[in-house]
Design a protein around this motif. Structure first.
Motif, PDB file in Angstrom:
ATOM      1  N   ARG A   1      42.988  52.180  33.272  1.00  0.00           N
ATOM      2  CA  ARG A   1      41.903  52.792  32.305  1.00  0.00           C
ATOM      3  C   ARG A   1      41.102  53.454  32.635  1.00  0.00           C
ATOM      4  O   ARG A   1      40.443  53.430  33.603  1.00  0.00           O
ATOM      5  N   PRO A   2      40.443  54.263  31.706  1.00  0.00           N
ATOM      6  CA  PRO A   2      39.188  55.192  31.920  1.00  0.00           C
ATOM      7  C   PRO A   2      37.815  54.112  32.206  1.00  0.00           C
ATOM      8  O   PRO A   2      37.868  53.088  31.687  1.00  0.00           O
ATOM      9  N   LEU A   3      37.392  54.504  33.484  1.00  0.00           N
ATOM     10  CA  LEU A   3      36.247  53.531  33.703  1.00  0.00           C
ATOM     11  C   LEU A   3      35.403  53.391  32.845  1.00  0.00           C
ATOM     12  O   LEU A   3      34.641  52.290  32.669  1.00  0.00           O
TER      13      LEU A   3
ATOM     14  N   VAL B   1      46.560  48.114  31.802  1.00  0.00           N
ATOM     15  CA  VAL B   1      47.829  47.970  32.366  1.00  0.00           C
ATOM     16  C   VAL B   1      47.611  48.083  33.861  1.00  0.00           C
ATOM     17  O   VAL B   1      47.033  49.191  34.205  1.00  0.00           O
ATOM     18  N   GLY B   2      48.246  47.361  34.828  1.00  0.00           N
ATOM     19  CA  GLY B   2      48.290  47.282  36.107  1.00  0.00           C
ATOM     20  C   GLY B   2      48.964  48.824  36.505  1.00  0.00           C
ATOM     21  O   GLY B   2      49.605  49.597  35.828  1.00  0.00           O
TER      22      GLY B   2
ATOM     23  N   LEU C   1      40.529  51.247  42.864  1.00  0.00           N
ATOM     24  CA  LEU C   1      40.251  51.247  41.110  1.00  0.00           C
ATOM     25  C   LEU C   1      41.677  51.593  40.708  1.00  0.00           C
ATOM     26  O   LEU C   1      41.879  51.001  39.873  1.00  0.00           O
ATOM     27  N   ARG C   2      42.290  52.716  41.209  1.00  0.00           N
ATOM     28  CA  ARG C   2      43.600  53.108  40.700  1.00  0.00           C
ATOM     29  C   ARG C   2      44.659  52.089  40.780  1.00  0.00           C
ATOM     30  O   ARG C   2      45.488  52.091  39.923  1.00  0.00           O
TER      31      ARG C   2
ATOM     32  N   ARG D   1      50.552  44.949  45.053  1.00  0.00           N
ATOM     33  CA  ARG D   1      51.504  46.067  45.932  1.00  0.00           C
ATOM     34  C   ARG D   1      50.770  47.336  46.112  1.00  0.00           C
ATOM     35  O   ARG D   1      50.838  48.114  47.232  1.00  0.00           O
ATOM     36  N   ALA D   2      49.980  47.838  45.128  1.00  0.00           N
ATOM     37  CA  ALA D   2      49.369  49.310  44.963  1.00  0.00           C
ATOM     38  C   ALA D   2      48.052  49.098  45.916  1.00  0.00           C
ATOM     39  O   ALA D   2      48.015  50.048  46.479  1.00  0.00           O
ATOM     40  N   LEU D   3      47.391  47.980  45.901  1.00  0.00           N
ATOM     41  CA  LEU D   3      46.184  47.918  46.965  1.00  0.00           C
ATOM     42  C   LEU D   3      46.793  47.775  48.370  1.00  0.00           C
ATOM     43  O   LEU D   3      45.965  48.719  49.167  1.00  0.00           O
TER      44      LEU D   3
END
Length: 368
Positions: free
Chosen positions: A327-329, A5-6, A321-322, A25-27
């Motif tokens: 997801r857990p990396l 999920v983005g 990354l967030r 947008r988050a980046l």
């Protein structure tokens, strides 16, 4: 594995545009942008009709931009000067999709974007008949890179496929492209330093910046199958002032060894600019970290280690990354697709490339 999920996606079955829009947008927010309208608008234009396709329907075209056929890949460039850029590599997919149809759709995108942003297209026009035949061969004909900086105008870069008329004609096309652009010594410089292992060294991309800046680049990318850091160091010697020990360290930290790298290949690139007519101004080495780690948690630690050794703000990596995935990396591999090291007279730094993972998350330990 189900898709991630983005960062801001909340609908049950988002479209490709909605998924990648929220990631972008988050980046941008994490890299100092006060307004993300321009990047988002260009992303929508780049994706075209394919952007309205629900993720549950799968990819419209088997693009080679990303491992899961998502037609966009994000990257964050971390300059040693402290400057940052957010970039989108993308393929415009036609409707219906197809090799020729995709070229036509991509050319329409260029027409609209160049008119809106005042982007000069002379370089594209000079090379179009060379790299865009009626029946293109290979995995793609041409891609775009959209480059955004918080306080600068958006820039556009075009990637052409040297093998678009067949791999046997790639050297001919690359040599002719340099000739048309007035870079008469570039082909010999590149081949004498980076094409010395026979069929193990191949032309990957020929790229041009579409702007009038004296530092506007013409770039040649060369893939090195089963190469070692020694091979990359030899290729880098074409650029004045490159420190070979930094290339070796980059391979050791990111790849876990100095090679040979028998998974996805190392890639060299040379940047030629008007301001440096005596030879390539920069050398970059691209390492596909996803092929040499078990999962993205390992990839993150390797990238953080390299950034911290060179005084870069490693927290930028975690923020990126967030922005792209929650997801857990350790649950997958390939979110951190590859990393590049840029060295030379006109800017040094590290760039991390992030998969959107719109359609798939490869399981840990999957060979990519």
């Amino acid at each position: 594995m189900p898709r991630p999920v983005g960062a801001n996606v909340s609908v049950a079955d988002p479209t490709l545009f909605e998924h990648t829009r929220d990631q972008l947008r988050a980046l941008c927010a994490g890299n100092g942008f006060t307004d993300d309208t321009r990047p988002v608008t260009l992303l929508r234009e780049l994706l075209g009709p394919a952007g309205g396709r629900p993720l549950s329907a799968g990819p419209a075209w088997p693009t080679d931009v990303a491992d899961d056929a998502t037609p966009v890949e994000f990257s964050v460039a971390l300059d040693d000067s402290g400057d940052r850029a957010v970039r989108i590599l993308g393929e415009t997919v036609g409707q219906p999709p197809g090799a020729a149809e995709n070229v036509a759709a991509a050319r329409r995108f260029l027409d609209r974007t160049s008119a809106t942003l005042g982007i000069p297209t002379e370089r594209f026009d000079t090379l179009a008949d060379l790299f865009l035949p009626e029946e293109p061969q290979g995995t793609f004909a041409f891609w775009y890179s959209l480059i955004f900086r918080p306080d600068g105008a958006a820039k556009l870069k075009v990637y052409f496929n040297p093998a678009v008329r067949g791999p046997e004609r790639a050297p001919e096309l690359v040599a002719e492209a340099f000739r048309r652009l007035g870079l008469h010594d570039a082909y010999d410089t590149a081949t004498q330093n980076a094409m010395v292992r026979g069929d193990a060294d191949t032309f990957s991309f020929f790229a041009v910046d579409l702007d009038d800046d004296p530092l506007s680049r013409v770039k040649l990318y060369i893939s090195h199958d089963a190469a070692t850091s020694d091979d990359a160091e030899r290729a880098a010697k074409a650029v004045v002032g490159v420190e070979p020990e930094r290339i070796r360290e980059f391979c050791e930290v990111l790849g876990g060894d100095t090679g040979p790298f028998t998974g996805r290949p190392l890639v060299s690139s040379y940047s030629f600019v008007e301001a440096a007519p005596d030879g390539p101004a920069n050398y970059s080495l691209y390492l596909p970290v996803r092929s040499y780690v078990h999962d993205d948690a390992v990839a993150r630690e390797r990238v953080r280690t390299f950034l911290e050794r060179h005084g870069a703000d490693a927290s930028t990596l975690d923020a990126a990354l967030r922005a792209v995935s929650r997801r857990p990396l350790a649950d997958g591999v390939g979110l951190l697709a590859h990393v590049s090291l840029r060295l030379g007279r006109y800017g040094t730094g590290t760039t991390v490339y992030l998969s959107s993972e719109a359609y798939d998350v490869p399981a840990p330990g999957t060979a990519l």
